[in-house]
Motif scaffolding. Structure first.
Motif, PDB file in Angstrom:
ATOM      1  N   ILE A 147     -10.564  -5.546 -14.935  1.00 42.13           N
ATOM      2  CA  ILE A 147     -10.124  -4.673 -13.777  1.00 42.13           C
ATOM      3  C   ILE A 147     -11.613  -4.312 -13.104  1.00 42.13           C
ATOM      4  O   ILE A 147     -11.884  -4.207 -11.990  1.00 42.13           O
ATOM      5  N   LEU A 148     -12.462  -3.855 -14.319  1.00 42.37           N
ATOM      6  CA  LEU A 148     -13.807  -3.492 -13.458  1.00 42.37           C
ATOM      7  C   LEU A 148     -14.780  -4.584 -13.316  1.00 42.37           C
ATOM      8  O   LEU A 148     -16.002  -4.297 -12.925  1.00 42.37           O
ATOM      9  N   ASP A 149     -14.698  -5.703 -13.536  1.00 40.01           N
ATOM     10  CA  ASP A 149     -15.497  -6.962 -13.025  1.00 40.01           C
ATOM     11  C   ASP A 149     -16.094  -6.753 -11.927  1.00 40.01           C
ATOM     12  O   ASP A 149     -15.354  -6.686 -10.746  1.00 40.01           O
ATOM     13  N   PRO A 150     -17.475  -6.969 -11.886  1.00 33.92           N
ATOM     14  CA  PRO A 150     -18.124  -6.977 -10.581  1.00 33.92           C
ATOM     15  C   PRO A 150     -17.805  -7.795  -9.398  1.00 33.92           C
ATOM     16  O   PRO A 150     -17.690  -7.188  -8.402  1.00 33.92           O
ATOM     17  N   LEU A 151     -17.462  -8.817  -9.826  1.00 38.63           N
ATOM     18  CA  LEU A 151     -16.915  -9.808  -8.523  1.00 38.63           C
ATOM     19  C   LEU A 151     -15.482 -10.007  -8.407  1.00 38.63           C
ATOM     20  O   LEU A 151     -15.181  -9.888  -7.204  1.00 38.63           O
ATOM     21  N   TRP A 152     -14.712 -10.030  -9.563  1.00 36.02           N
ATOM     22  CA  TRP A 152     -13.355 -10.212  -9.316  1.00 36.02           C
ATOM     23  C   TRP A 152     -12.482  -9.154  -9.244  1.00 36.02           C
ATOM     24  O   TRP A 152     -11.133  -9.095  -9.133  1.00 36.02           O
ATOM     25  N   GLY A 153     -12.955  -7.955  -9.994  1.00 40.11           N
ATOM     26  CA  GLY A 153     -12.196  -6.802 -10.590  1.00 40.11           C
ATOM     27  C   GLY A 153     -11.500  -6.161  -9.247  1.00 40.11           C
ATOM     28  O   GLY A 153     -12.169  -6.097  -8.287  1.00 40.11           O
ATOM     29  N   ILE A 154     -10.430  -5.694  -9.612  1.00 37.28           N
ATOM     30  CA  ILE A 154      -9.260  -4.965  -8.726  1.00 37.28           C
ATOM     31  C   ILE A 154     -10.456  -3.826  -8.365  1.00 37.28           C
ATOM     32  O   ILE A 154     -10.349  -3.115  -7.238  1.00 37.28           O
ATOM     33  N   ALA A 155     -10.828  -3.110  -9.388  1.00 38.74           N
ATOM     34  CA  ALA A 155     -11.509  -1.542  -9.088  1.00 38.74           C
ATOM     35  C   ALA A 155     -12.628  -1.614  -8.175  1.00 38.74           C
ATOM     36  O   ALA A 155     -12.577  -1.001  -7.284  1.00 38.74           O
ATOM     37  N   ASN A 156     -13.442  -2.885  -8.116  1.00 41.76           N
ATOM     38  CA  ASN A 156     -14.538  -2.932  -7.080  1.00 41.76           C
ATOM     39  C   ASN A 156     -13.884  -2.969  -5.776  1.00 41.76           C
ATOM     40  O   ASN A 156     -14.249  -2.549  -4.684  1.00 41.76           O
TER      41      ASN A 156
ATOM     42  N   PRO B  53      -7.745  -9.228  -4.606  1.00 38.78           N
ATOM     43  CA  PRO B  53      -6.808  -9.868  -5.581  1.00 38.78           C
ATOM     44  C   PRO B  53      -5.397  -9.811  -5.049  1.00 38.78           C
ATOM     45  O   PRO B  53      -4.930  -9.075  -4.183  1.00 38.78           O
ATOM     46  N   THR B  54      -4.607 -10.665  -5.622  1.00 35.65           N
ATOM     47  CA  THR B  54      -3.365 -11.109  -5.183  1.00 35.65           C
ATOM     48  C   THR B  54      -2.331 -10.351  -5.952  1.00 35.65           C
ATOM     49  O   THR B  54      -2.331 -10.217  -7.020  1.00 35.65           O
ATOM     50  N   PHE B  55      -1.312  -9.969  -5.199  1.00 36.39           N
ATOM     51  CA  PHE B  55      -0.273  -9.217  -5.783  1.00 36.39           C
ATOM     52  C   PHE B  55       0.996 -10.193  -5.857  1.00 36.39           C
ATOM     53  O   PHE B  55       1.823  -9.952  -6.573  1.00 36.39           O
ATOM     54  N   PHE B  56       1.021 -10.926  -4.809  1.00 34.73           N
ATOM     55  CA  PHE B  56       2.297 -12.023  -4.961  1.00 34.73           C
ATOM     56  C   PHE B  56       1.586 -13.415  -5.082  1.00 34.73           C
ATOM     57  O   PHE B  56       0.680 -13.965  -4.315  1.00 34.73           O
TER      58      PHE B  56
END
Lengths: 313, 284
Positions: A147-156, B53-56
């Motif tokens: 979740i906290l990943d700098p590149l792909w994380g949703i938090a960022n 990020p994808t949800f679907f």
């Protein structure tokens, strides 16, 4: 039964005394038998390893036979105390404890107050708060790393939406510590919430009604009525959380592995690495003994303190 | 007197609604990471690494199929169940008897023993892991279920003892006293009178012990390598596997396998769990 014993005692005093003694012995055995099995396991699995750790910590360690070799006195301790990495990891642990524990206790009681609001969904929310607690710490660490990943994380990504970041959660020393504390707080706050919920529900209602009638405001009711009543529970929660927090290992292992550099290298991870990666068993035993003593002393103080607090209020 | 109350009622109702809304938002925040993990475990690699990020997406079981075989998940799952059940049962039997002794039976020196056991809950596992490994290696006991079961009992027995002690203290003394006057032995009173009414407390303590054993990492990491290795060890391996970059598919799939059974189980027995937990903390 009773008449029989009485008549027998009348007939032969000596025999009855022996009988009574044997009976007392059997009774003593029965009573101790409740405690014996657990003491046996704990002595073998807890006391013996502790004494063995102490022995290794005063010896040089022979890797060929994989056992304690020669008695070297305080040499391992001198080496450990002179090792700046040991002090660094103790410092990291201390920072984590000092920030995480009060944060979790305050958040826990705050959230408990929120979810105690009376409505039909209260029970559901309380049940849902069990879920983070039963997530294995190592899973929590790995999950949050994603979740906290700098590149792909949703938090960022979300932080980007509100104009913050992207933050390099695991690359920056302070942020890495913050991530570890966030993960630990996520996993442990629900535990405090559940205890606090029960404690809040158990508060006597009439005291609050009396305070209301006396015209006490929200703040003074909280501060001079609710908090004093809750002090024993808060103290107990703190001690329980402390007992768990000194074992901190899994979350760092999965989330940061002590990094970046040594920024999140808590003492348990450091000792683990020294023992099982560098195979420095004697030095790590000395560290383990130091940590053991520190924890014991602090646990003792907290336990005493929590009792004192109860008496105070 | 009633006037100020009624005039403050709309503000009160608003505050009440605000409190409920805040409670829901906070709960969602705490649940989101798990939802996100489970969701990610059903994604393909291309859907995992996307921005935003994808949800679907089209769900797939590909990661599960791959990693269940590769990370030896079935065997580790069985090991985890064996170790959690074994150490849970051992600790509940032994620890409950000891907790009863500390609560009810007058024994010389029991107070000291009780205090020592309470302190032993503060023993950092790392202080035990080093010697346990060395001793287990010496006697050829590494990588065995029983070693792990016994190792877990070091933190489970003190936990069970303390919880059950406070539970027994909350029961009225007359229960077993009258039974023993009627000719019941100490054991008879314990098994026939005390245990049956303690079932809810016993059950919640047992479940918590099993969860603690289910998720333990350090001892499993140190004392096992293949035959008795547990799921947390697999997760630590996947999380630490930085050679192939972050392997999120594997991480989320194995994580989901570990978490979902425990969550379902915990929700099924949540009433007892919450009660046992709260009693243990507030009466301890």
């Amino acid at each position: 039964m009773t008449t029989e014993t009485v008549s027998r005692r009348d007939a032969a005093g000596g025999g009855a005394a022996r009988h009574a003694r044997r009976h007392a012995l059997a009774d003593l055995l029965t009573r101790w038998s409740f405690l014996m099995p657990s003491m046996l396991v704990l002595v073998v699995m807890l006391a013996y390893p502790i004494f063995y750790t102490i022995e290794i910590s005063f010896s040089s360690f022979d890797l060929a036979s994989f056992s304690a070799d020669q008695w070297v006195g305080w040499e391992n301790y001198r080496e450990v105390i002179g090792d700046y990495r040991f002090w660094e990891s103790l410092k990291v642990t201390l920072i984590y404890l000092v920030i995480a524990l009060p944060l979790q206790v305050v958040l826990g009681f705050g959230i408990a107050y929120l979810i105690n609001a009376e409505w039909w969904g209260r029970g559901i929310l309380r049940a849902l708060f069990i879920i983070p607690m039963v997530v294995a710490p190592v899973v929590a660490g790995g999950m949050w790393r994603m979740i906290l990943d700098p590149l792909w994380g949703i938090a960022n990504y979300w932080l980007g939406l509100v104009g913050l970041g992207p933050l390099d959660w695991f690359g920056d020393a302070r942020l890495a510590m913050a991530s570890v504390i966030i993960i630990d707080t996520w996993r442990w706050t629900p535990f405090i919430v559940l205890i606090a919920t029960a404690a809040l529900l158990a508060l006597p209602k009439d005291v609050f009604e009396a305070a209301k009638i006396d015209g006490a405001g929200w703040w003074s009711t909280l501060w001079s009525v609710a908090v004093p009543l809750l002090v024993p529970v808060i103290a107990a929660t703190f001690v329980i959380r402390w007992l768990g927090a000194v074992k901190m290992f899994d979350i760092v292992l999965a989330a940061t592995y002590g990094g970046p550099g040594k920024a999140t290298n808590v003492i348990n991870l450091f000792i683990y690495e020294e023992a099982f990666r560098s195979l420095r068993f004697a030095e790590s035993a000395a560290m383990a003994v130091i940590v053991l003593i520190l924890t014991m002393v602090l646990t003792g103080i907290f336990l005493r303190g929590s009792r004192k607090l109860e008496e105070l209020f | 007197m009633s006037a100020p109350v009624s005039s403050s009622a709309p503000a009160g109702a608003f505050g009440h609604r605000l409190r409920i809304a805040a409670a829901i938002i906070v709960s969602l925040f705490f649940l989101f990471p798990i939802y996100w993990m489970v969701l990610t475990s059903f994604k393909q690699q291309v859907d995992i690494f996307t921005n935003p990020p994808t949800f679907f997406f089209t769900p797939t079981l590909a990661t599960y199929k791959e990693y269940i075989a590769r990370a030896d998940i079935v065997r580790r799952l069985i090991n985890t169940v064996i170790v959690a059940t074994g150490s849970g049962l051992l600790s509940i039997v032994v620890g409950t008897m000891a907790g009863y002794a500390l609560a009810r039976i007058r024994l010389r020196g029991a107070g000291t023993i009780g205090l020592l056991i309470l302190l032993s809950r503060g023993v950092p596992p790392i202080a035990l892991a080093v010697p346990m490994f060395l001793v287990a290696r010496k006697f050829g006991l590494t990588d065995k279920h029983i070693t792990l079961i016994l190792a877990y009992s070091t933190f489970l027995i003190p936990y069970v003892m303390w919880l059950m002690r406070s539970f027994f203290l909350s029961l009225p003394k007359e229960l077993e006293e009258s039974a023993m006057i009627d000719g019941c032995s100490r054991y008879g009173a314990f098994f026939k009178i005390i245990l049956p009414i303690s079932l809810p407390g016993l059950l919640s303590t047992l479940i918590f012990s099993m969860i603690l054993a289910w998720e333990e990492l350090l001892f499993a990491l140190v004392l096992t390598n293949r035959n008795a290795s547990t799921i947390p060890v697999a997760i630590a391996g996947i999380a630490g596997d930085t050679v192939n970059g972050a392997n999120w598919g594997a991480l989320t799939a194995v994580g989901t396998i570990t978490v979902v059974p425990v969550v379902i189980f915990a929700l099924l027995v949540q009433k007892w769990l919450i009660k046992g937990l709260a009693d243990g903390a507030t009466k301890g």
